[in-house]
Write an enzyme that holds these catalytic residues in place. Structure first.
Site, short mmCIF file in Angstrom:
data_model
loop_
_atom_site.label_atom_id
_atom_site.label_comp_id
_atom_site.label_asym_id
_atom_site.label_seq_id
_atom_site.Cartn_x
_atom_site.Cartn_y
_atom_site.Cartn_z
N TYR A 98 51.55 73.82 -35.47
CA TYR A 98 52.03 74.28 -34.18
C TYR A 98 53.06 73.32 -33.60
CZ TYR A 98 48.50 70.86 -32.71
OH TYR A 98 47.76 69.72 -32.56
N TRP A 116 57.75 69.98 -33.44
CA TRP A 116 58.46 68.84 -32.88
C TRP A 116 58.96 67.85 -33.95
CZ3 TRP A 116 60.13 67.48 -28.07
CH2 TRP A 116 59.68 68.23 -27.00
#
Length: 889
Positions: A152, A155
């Site tokens: 998830y 980044w």
């Protein structure tokens, strides 16, 4: 094996990687500022800013910042990028945990030894073969839902071809997997706010800074630290909001900061700092609302025109429901603030043009939804929302919130395609899911059940540092049969896995991205600077090789190389209509215009001007001070309006000697990124450990001096950190940055200072199931027995010369893929294709079934803005979302 589709091997032999593409990939450019500069420079861009990499003899020797693109580069760019490129924590070769390698055929892989035994160096074919077998074993034996993606967030790098996107594309080609729902950053807010104010808000543009400068009288920072948090960006930081913050300050705007500790923003903006007990913001705003009502300062006309449910909430505030008026005196006992000060603030905020900036941190707490909702209701009660310079924002600290929004089309990513698995795991519930397969849980209005997870695939995400109660997670992972991690460095996410696939850093591959989460005014080339270190591969090539092993190479690549897809990504951006790709790639960046009217934009302004013509995407079309929809869910810890609820652990029920831990975003890192930078660690670590800020009073009572090592501990774990004694944090509270790399000593203590060994898996509520990382109590003492230096930045034990038999492809059972997928696929419609190409590249929902139709209506305006969709494209995506949302018929 024989495949009916083309293979990567055949493609490379056929020479489809054209000379023209190779020339583009190897081109260099200069910023043309210093005409006498050495020419060995290549443009690149990162979360930390755009720059030119200086290369001599194939080695990165310097970072040249670019004042025309980033006037205020940080140390993370200047020092960190260099440090981490050649750091000893680089993963140089594919690795497999010893017992897993020895037992892959028998199944005797000893998962309990993860994190304790050696890794074995293997070749890429072995790593791909074992990974492919694990994927197919899991899907055929347990169903695709047993494959779980912990990737998830995305980044890991700033590019459009992020590893989590590429992973999603590949695994969806074989039927998909269980994904996370929501995210770690703002999980409570992003579920609640669409129902309350019609937009996700946490990833939405903020009122233009010029409007704030010219209209705002009081700017309230509630746990919000934009000067620190805007040092990094989800795309490419350019620090464009720093100058405007100074103009706002110098224009005479009064800043007030409500926070347990004084922040960099407080100092930079000359804010009045007001201490508050952590997790009690809801009580403060309830009490201010009570005083506003007592003084007759509410805006009744505004409430009637723009809100629903005000009377129900006002009755609660007055104590008509529970016999407890929410007076300033009542709140003073909870928040630790002075009663007279609460009254003063209420009157000031009501009488002034007041903008409230709330951080994501305050909703990373038990009942974090209530804090956000209470702020919305207070600002509605006083008639502020939608007025120039007034109102509220939940993203002032992120993505240069306040910069005018360009509305430009940004580069697309590769479509992830359809995921046929509908199971989800809320992002902060991974441990609970592992422990409780089949257990029903409620999330965002829907009842779900946890899958029985047998395999975890992690790409470009350090989930082992993110998740709460790390010791509990480590124990829960023992039931998982296979864990695969794609990473550049030996982070925590690679130290407890079975198969490690070493990725090249972004400096070692080509990519493309954009600048400004909200401004969307630049497209950046992320050009390959140096050759990959060791045997690491670019993420695209890692998944390309795995796709080839699975017989999915042609479908994954569209039979084209990565540069082909980069060109397509650029052509879809707003820059392409004025700047040809070749010119863009040579220069390294292209600018896109920002409309003049964007400089005068007010958040919720259109709703304020015409609440019927521009109704909010809530059930009522208005601000829901009481939500019948949420109330009807009958969630014990998330009622239909913001109320005060006791926390399971906070200073209000702490035992003598206990302290409340807050864990803000770090100054010199992006979460865990850059923790391996030796130059940066020298600037802030204390005896090699994560610093912990302690009040002078709390330090003195425990015999702790500045620079000492201390232990923070509770029944979940113990961490060792370095004391920073300060008068700028309230007694009873300690502050330690999140994201440190862990290292366990012989007593099981984290000798590095990873705060998540202390945090609890308590969810925010049954509505959002989000993290409560800031609801934590600990005890503290001086550390008398530290075990040597912190070894978080050393490689694990590795066996380089173990003899390994070649893996016979016939033992892998790769032909099973055809039976698995032959009935899955149907042609994707244009709206579905556009959603996965344009709307899932950034920090946004990735699966259509995670949200209801009404919530998608609230999310899409800001999502479409970031994706740069025109009206026709937006209509196609909306049609797809409405037909496939969680509550679609």
């Amino acid at each position: 094996m024989s495949f009916s589709s083309p293979t990567r091997r055949a493609f490379l032999i056929g020479g489809a990687a054209t000379l023209g593409a190779a020339r583009l990939m190897n081109s260099t450019a200069m910023a043309a500022i210093d005409p006498n500069s050495f020419s060995g420079r290549t443009f690149h861009a990162s979360h930390f800013g755009p720059f030119e990499a200086v290369v001599r003899d194939g080695k990165l020797v310097g970072i040249n910042t670019m004042m025309e693109l980033d006037a205020r580069p940080t140390e993370m760019l200047s020092y960190g990028m260099m440090d981490r490129t050649y750091d000893k924590t680089r993963i140089d070769y594919p690795m497999v945990r010893k017992s897993y390698l020895q037992g892959w055929e028998t199944g005797d892989t000893k998962p309990e030894l993860r994190g304790k035994e050696e890794y074995v160096r293997v070749d890429w074919d072995t790593a791909w073969s074992l990974t492919a077998k694990a994927l197919l074993d899991t899907a055929t034996n347990h169903g695709n839902e047993a494959i779980f993606s912990s990737s998830y967030g995305g980044w890991s790098n700033a590019g459009s071809f992020r590893p989590n996107v590429l992973q999603g594309r590949l695994i969806n080609l074989m039927g998909g997997c269980t994904n996370t729902a929501g995210d770690w950053s703002a999980g409570a807010g992003q579920v609640l706010l669409p129902r309350v104010i019609g937009d996700m808000e946490v990833y939405s543009g903020q009122t233009s800074w010029e409007v704030i400068r010219d209209n705002t009288e009081v700017f309230v920072l509630v746990g919000c630290d934009p000067i620190k948090n805007n040092r990094v960006e989800y795309r490419v930081a350019d620090h464009g909001m720093y100058g405007p913050w100074e103009e706002i300050r110098d224009a005479g705007v009064k800043f007030i900061s409500i926070n347990p500790q004084r922040t960099a923003s407080d100092q930079y903006l000359n804010a009045e700092w007001l201490k508050i007990v952590p997790n009690t913001d809801t009580a403060l705003f309830l009490a201010m609302a009570y005083h506003v009502l007592e003084q007759g300062l509410e805006d009744r006309a505004y409430l009637d025109k723009y809100t629903v449910g005000a009377d129900k909430w006002i009755a609660y505030v007055k104590g008509e429901d529970d016999g407890t008026p929410k007076t300033p005196a009542w709140a003073a006992g909870i928040t630790g603030m002075d009663e007279a000060k609460i009254k003063e603030l209420a009157e000031l905020f009501a009488a002034s043009t007041t903008q409230v900036a709330a951080s994501w941190a305050i909703q990373r707490a038990q009942h974090g939804e209530m804090a956000y909702w209470a702020i919305v209701n207070f600002q509605a009660l006083t008639g502020k929302i939608g007025k120039p310079g007034a109102g509220l924002g939940f993203s002032w600290h992120y993505g240069n919130g306040g910069m005018p929004q360009g509305g430009n089309r940004t580069p697309v990513g590769m479509s992830q395609g359809r995921n046929f698995v509908t199971k989800v795991v809320p992002a902060s519930r991974i441990t609970e899911a592992l422990e409780n397969p089949g257990k029903e849980f409620f999330y965002n209005g829907q009842t779900n059940s946890y899958p029985d997870i047998k395999m975890i695939f992690n790409a470009g995400n350090n989930f082992m540092s993110h998740q709460q109660d790390t010791n509990r997670l480590i124990r829960a992972l023992e039931k998982v049969e296979t864990i695969v991690s794609v990473d550049v460095w030996w982070t925590a996410a690679t130290r407890w896995v079975d198969i490690v696939l070493p990725a090249s850093s972004t400096l070692e591959q080509d990519d493309i991205t954009s600048g400004g989460t909200y401004s969307n005014d630049k497209v950046y080339a992320m050009k390959k600077v140096i050759e990959p270190i060791g045997e690491s591969l670019p993420d695209y090539e890692i998944f390309e090789g795995l796709a080839d092993k699975l017989g999915l190479w042609a479908q994954f690549t569209d039979s084209e190389d990565k540069m082909y897809h980069i060109k397509l990504a650029y052509e879809a951006s707003g820059a392409a209509k004025d700047v040809p790709f070749e010119e863009f790639w040579e220069k390294g960046y292209a600018r896109m215009p920002v409309p003049a009217e964007a400089r005068k934009w007010t958040r919720h302004g259109a709703f304020y001007e015409d609440p019927e013509g521009n109704a909010l995407h809530t059930d009522s079309g208005k601000i829901e001070m009481f939500s019948q929809g949420i109330a009807a869910m009958e969630i014990d810890d998330c009622p239909g309006m913001p109320i005060w609820m006791e926390k399971h652990e906070y200073l209000g029920n702490a035992k003598p000697g206990q302290l409340h831990v807050v864990s803000p975003h770090p100054w010199f890192r992006l979460h865990s990124q850059m923790d391996q930078s030796e130059s940066l660690r020298a600037l802030y670590k204390v005896q090699g450990r994560e610093p912990v800020r302690i009040s002078t009073e709390d330090a003195a009572s425990r015999g702790i001096e500045d620079g000492d090592l201390v232990e923070l501990y509770n029944d979940r774990g113990t961490v060792i950190a370095g004391a920073v004694v300060s008068d700028d944090i309230m007694p009873g509270v300690v502050s330690i940055y999140e994201g440190a790399w862990p290292s366990l000593d012989s007593k099981g203590r984290c000798n590095s200072g990873l705060v998540n060994f202390l945090t609890s898996t308590q969810p925010s509520s049954g509505l959002a199931q989000a993290t409560t990382a800031n609801t934590v109590l600990v005890e503290m003492r001086k550390c008398e027995d530290p075990e040597g230096p912190n070894r978080a930045y050393e490689k694990p034990a590795i066996i380089d010369n173990m003899e390994i038999a070649a893996i016979d492809d016939d033992k892998l059972g790769l032909d099973r893929l055809y039976d698995l997928t032959e009935k899955l696929y149907a042609d994707m419609g244009p709206g579905e294709k556009m959603f996965f190409e344009r709307c899932t590249v950034c920090h946004a929902p990735r699966e259509v079934t995670h949200y209801t139709q009404q919530q998608w209506k609230g999310i899409t305006p800001s999502m479409y803005e970031r994706a740069g969709l025109d009206e026709a494209e937006a209509a196609l995506v909306t049609e797809y979302l409405m037909q496939n949302a969680a509550d679609a018929n």
